[in-house]
Design a protein around this motif. Structure first.
Motif, mmCIF file in Angstrom:
data_model
loop_
_atom_site.group_PDB
_atom_site.id
_atom_site.type_symbol
_atom_site.label_atom_id
_atom_site.label_comp_id
_atom_site.label_asym_id
_atom_site.label_seq_id
_atom_site.Cartn_x
_atom_site.Cartn_y
_atom_site.Cartn_z
ATOM 1 N N LEU A 21 -2.428 3.379 1.610
ATOM 2 C CA LEU A 21 -1.639 3.132 2.820
ATOM 3 C C LEU A 21 -2.169 3.928 4.007
ATOM 4 O O LEU A 21 -2.241 3.419 5.124
ATOM 5 C CB LEU A 21 -0.167 3.479 2.562
ATOM 6 N N ALA A 144 -4.177 -8.794 3.972
ATOM 7 C CA ALA A 144 -3.550 -8.520 2.677
ATOM 8 C C ALA A 144 -4.593 -8.473 1.568
ATOM 9 O O ALA A 144 -4.542 -7.603 0.689
ATOM 10 C CB ALA A 144 -2.494 -9.579 2.371
ATOM 11 N N LEU A 147 -6.355 -5.242 1.884
ATOM 12 C CA LEU A 147 -5.522 -4.140 1.400
ATOM 13 C C LEU A 147 -5.610 -4.018 -0.114
ATOM 14 O O LEU A 147 -5.713 -2.910 -0.653
ATOM 15 C CB LEU A 147 -4.069 -4.359 1.833
ATOM 16 N N ILE A 148 -5.593 -5.150 -0.803
ATOM 17 C CA ILE A 148 -5.725 -5.130 -2.263
ATOM 18 C C ILE A 148 -7.097 -4.598 -2.666
ATOM 19 O O ILE A 148 -7.234 -3.793 -3.584
ATOM 20 C CB ILE A 148 -5.488 -6.538 -2.838
ATOM 21 N N SER A 194 -0.942 -4.388 -7.220
ATOM 22 C CA SER A 194 -1.467 -5.310 -6.213
ATOM 23 C C SER A 194 -0.615 -6.569 -6.099
ATOM 24 O O SER A 194 -0.619 -7.225 -5.053
ATOM 25 C CB SER A 194 -2.907 -5.696 -6.544
ATOM 26 N N VAL A 197 1.925 -6.703 -3.156
ATOM 27 C CA VAL A 197 1.249 -6.886 -1.862
ATOM 28 C C VAL A 197 0.972 -8.367 -1.627
ATOM 29 O O VAL A 197 1.225 -8.905 -0.541
ATOM 30 C CB VAL A 197 -0.069 -6.082 -1.811
ATOM 31 N N SER A 201 2.818 -10.644 1.246
ATOM 32 C CA SER A 201 1.984 -11.292 2.270
ATOM 33 C C SER A 201 2.282 -12.782 2.345
ATOM 34 O O SER A 201 2.278 -13.362 3.433
ATOM 35 C CB SER A 201 0.500 -11.058 1.974
#
Length: 214
Positions: A21, A144, A147-148, A194, A197, A201
């Motif tokens: 994060l 997204a 981010l994963i 994950s 997330v 998303s």
């Protein structure tokens, strides 16, 4: 694998989440000025931003960790392993997010600006009220996915002593001599964290798509 073996590994989960994060927020914020420079009418500024993005993305994450922690952190700028990991991955995240923003912005038809001008809307109002919501919706799936991917990249932080999931997984595998089981569990934990997330998303994308369509 018993709960007694699992609990030591889970001690690294807060560090993995915090690192992910922290790096992503840094990237999401710094990616905006990088995008602005990338889209600038100034050729030197545009060239500088393109060079920075290419260099940052071209160097492996583990090498950035070593540059920041062992390079800058040795005598120049004392920094903790976690701080070095956040700074390194945040820098990489900024370069990648700038490209995600650029791709999303390029998808907005130029006619949006022309129509807004015809309605006597100012450039700032057009950007904030019309272009930005559409750009954000287009960028959301890619952001997204990144981010994963970033969450998985945090595993390299164990090489400089950040006590995240992979660090404790490696420690536990050495104690139990059951490396296959331990790292299979670590991999499963990455998959499980994950999934929310990806789910969030999709919900956000559906919401923004409906809002933009109105």
């Amino acid at each position: 694998m018993s709960a007694a073996d699992l609990l030591p590994i889970l001690r690294g989960l807060p560090w993995t989440l915090g690192l992910t994060l922290g790096a992503f927020l840094i990237g999401a914020l710094l990616g905006m000025p990088l995008l602005a420079a990338r889209q600038s009418r100034s050729v030197p500024l545009r060239g500088l931003s393109m060079t920075i993005i290419q260099i940052v993305r071209g160097i492996p994450p583990i090498l950035w960790l070593f540059i920041v922690f062992f390079g800058l952190g040795t005598g120049y700028l004392p920094i903790s392993p976690f701080g070095a990991a956040v700074a390194s991955l945040g820098l990489i995240s900024a370069a990648n997010m700038a490209e995600i923003y650029r791709g999303a912005l390029a998808s907005i038809h130029p006619g949006q600006w022309e129509a807004s001008s015809a309605l006597n809307l100012g450039r700032w109002s057009t950007l904030v009220d019309i272009v930005a919501p559409q750009t954000f919706r287009v960028a959301l799936p890619s952001a997204a996915s990144y981010l994963i991917g970033l969450m998985k990249e945090t595993a390299v932080a164990s090489t400089i002593g950040v006590t995240e999931l992979t660090f404790y997984g490696n420690q536990q595998s050495q104690l139990t001599f059951r490396g296959l089981e331990v790292f299979a569990v670590v991999g499963l934990i990455y998959v499980l964290i994950s999934l929310p997330v990806a789910w969030l998303s999709r919900i956000a994308d559906s919401y923004l798509q409906a809002k933009v369509a109105r």
